[in-house]
Design an enzyme around this catalytic site. Sequence first.
Site, PDB file in Angstrom:
ATOM      1  N   HIS A   1     -10.465  -3.684   4.108  1.00  0.00           N
ATOM      2  CA  HIS A   1     -11.161  -4.611   3.216  1.00  0.00           C
ATOM      3  C   HIS A   1     -12.592  -4.828   3.712  1.00  0.00           C
ATOM      4  O   HIS A   1     -13.112  -5.941   3.645  1.00  0.00           O
ATOM      5  CB  HIS A   1     -10.412  -5.937   3.143  1.00  0.00           C
ATOM      6  CG  HIS A   1      -9.123  -5.870   2.394  1.00  0.00           C
ATOM      7  ND1 HIS A   1      -8.322  -6.972   2.185  1.00  0.00           N
ATOM      8  CD2 HIS A   1      -8.474  -4.836   1.793  1.00  0.00           C
ATOM      9  CE1 HIS A   1      -7.250  -6.628   1.495  1.00  0.00           C
ATOM     10  NE2 HIS A   1      -7.318  -5.328   1.247  1.00  0.00           N
TER      11      HIS A   1
ATOM     12  N   GLU B   1     -28.046  11.189   8.733  1.00  0.00           N
ATOM     13  CA  GLU B   1     -27.379  12.002   9.748  1.00  0.00           C
ATOM     14  C   GLU B   1     -25.868  11.802   9.765  1.00  0.00           C
ATOM     15  O   GLU B   1     -25.102  12.758   9.931  1.00  0.00           O
ATOM     16  CB  GLU B   1     -27.972  11.685  11.124  1.00  0.00           C
ATOM     17  CG  GLU B   1     -27.396  12.516  12.272  1.00  0.00           C
ATOM     18  CD  GLU B   1     -27.819  13.982  12.223  1.00  0.00           C
ATOM     19  OE1 GLU B   1     -27.247  14.773  12.994  1.00  0.00           O
ATOM     20  OE2 GLU B   1     -28.711  14.338  11.421  1.00  0.00           O
TER      21      GLU B   1
ATOM     22  N   CYS C   1       0.819  -1.222   0.000  1.00  0.00           N
ATOM     23  CA  CYS C   1       0.000   0.000   0.000  1.00  0.00           C
ATOM     24  C   CYS C   1       0.851   1.269   0.000  1.00  0.00           C
ATOM     25  O   CYS C   1       0.301   2.372  -0.142  1.00  0.00           O
ATOM     26  CB  CYS C   1      -0.903   0.044   1.233  1.00  0.00           C
ATOM     27  SG  CYS C   1      -1.995  -1.359   1.457  1.00  0.00           S
TER      28      CYS C   1
ATOM     29  N   HIS D   1     -12.694  -4.878  -3.587  1.00  0.00           N
ATOM     30  CA  HIS D   1     -11.445  -4.853  -2.816  1.00  0.00           C
ATOM     31  C   HIS D   1     -11.611  -4.185  -1.460  1.00  0.00           C
ATOM     32  O   HIS D   1     -11.387  -4.800  -0.426  1.00  0.00           O
ATOM     33  CB  HIS D   1     -10.375  -4.140  -3.657  1.00  0.00           C
ATOM     34  CG  HIS D   1      -9.015  -4.083  -3.049  1.00  0.00           C
ATOM     35  ND1 HIS D   1      -7.852  -4.031  -3.811  1.00  0.00           N
ATOM     36  CD2 HIS D   1      -8.585  -4.042  -1.765  1.00  0.00           C
ATOM     37  CE1 HIS D   1      -6.802  -3.988  -3.020  1.00  0.00           C
ATOM     38  NE2 HIS D   1      -7.227  -3.976  -1.763  1.00  0.00           N
TER      39      HIS D   1
ATOM     40  N   HIS E   1      -6.354   1.807   5.042  1.00  0.00           N
ATOM     41  CA  HIS E   1      -6.873   0.949   3.972  1.00  0.00           C
ATOM     42  C   HIS E   1      -7.549  -0.260   4.595  1.00  0.00           C
ATOM     43  O   HIS E   1      -6.922  -0.997   5.353  1.00  0.00           O
ATOM     44  CB  HIS E   1      -5.741   0.498   3.049  1.00  0.00           C
ATOM     45  CG  HIS E   1      -6.156  -0.512   2.026  1.00  0.00           C
ATOM     46  ND1 HIS E   1      -7.310  -0.381   1.292  1.00  0.00           N
ATOM     47  CD2 HIS E   1      -5.573  -1.673   1.620  1.00  0.00           C
ATOM     48  CE1 HIS E   1      -7.420  -1.413   0.469  1.00  0.00           C
ATOM     49  NE2 HIS E   1      -6.382  -2.223   0.660  1.00  0.00           N
TER      50      HIS E   1
END
Length: 240
Positions: free
Chosen positions: A119, A146, A100, A202, A117
């Site tokens: 999943h 809201e 990443c 992903h 990140h």
Amino acid sequence: MAQEIEKTNNDHLVQSSDPEHPANLIPELCRKFYNWGWVTGTGGGTSIRRGDHIFIAPSGVQKELIQPHNIFVLEFPTPKYPPSDRKYIRKPLELKPSACTPLFLTAFERGAGCCIHTHSQWAVLVTLLVEREKGPDACFEISNIEQIKGIPRGKGKGMLGFFDTLRIPIIENTAFEEDLTESLEKAMDQYPDTYAVLVRRHGIYVWGDDVAKAKTQCESLDYLFQLAVEMHKLGLPWVK
């Protein structure tokens, strides 16, 4: 420099009694995200920028077991490509850097202080629903909920309101994580006010000015994605 890193590995960079230090925060966050079902099977990642240092969770480590000594540290700014040019000042010798990394760097180059990140199943599901209902080029949209108030309008523009429409761009997945970088950059350019990008089939990348903002925005988005999936089951529109 390389010889000094090899000799000491700059372990002092990840040794601190301060619970707010990135080397302590990243393992804590990863444990939370694991318990929430966001980062199962070593997937996902978290990175924090502090000054001219970037702290990144490693690749291939069970997220609930990460310890401070597992954390990678990069100088910032640093080149995204090629990977060999990235300025690591601490590398756990037995671990691999996160795939990443260039995506995190893309967020940091735009002023982020933390990038997450996940999943998340809800994030994945909404990308599939959007594709089926609106086509592959559509973004995720939702309004009149809201929790939208937990998402910024854009840098220095305050927070979204109840009657606003939240829009999150969606990019297509690739076989290798790093290959998402160009699409992520393009989505950020097309949606300059966004603080998140969904990746179809992903997960999602979410960033914020600091750790607290990135975390709470990620929580708000996951709530909205789950709500959107349930609304779809009931035939309720996401945008009024």
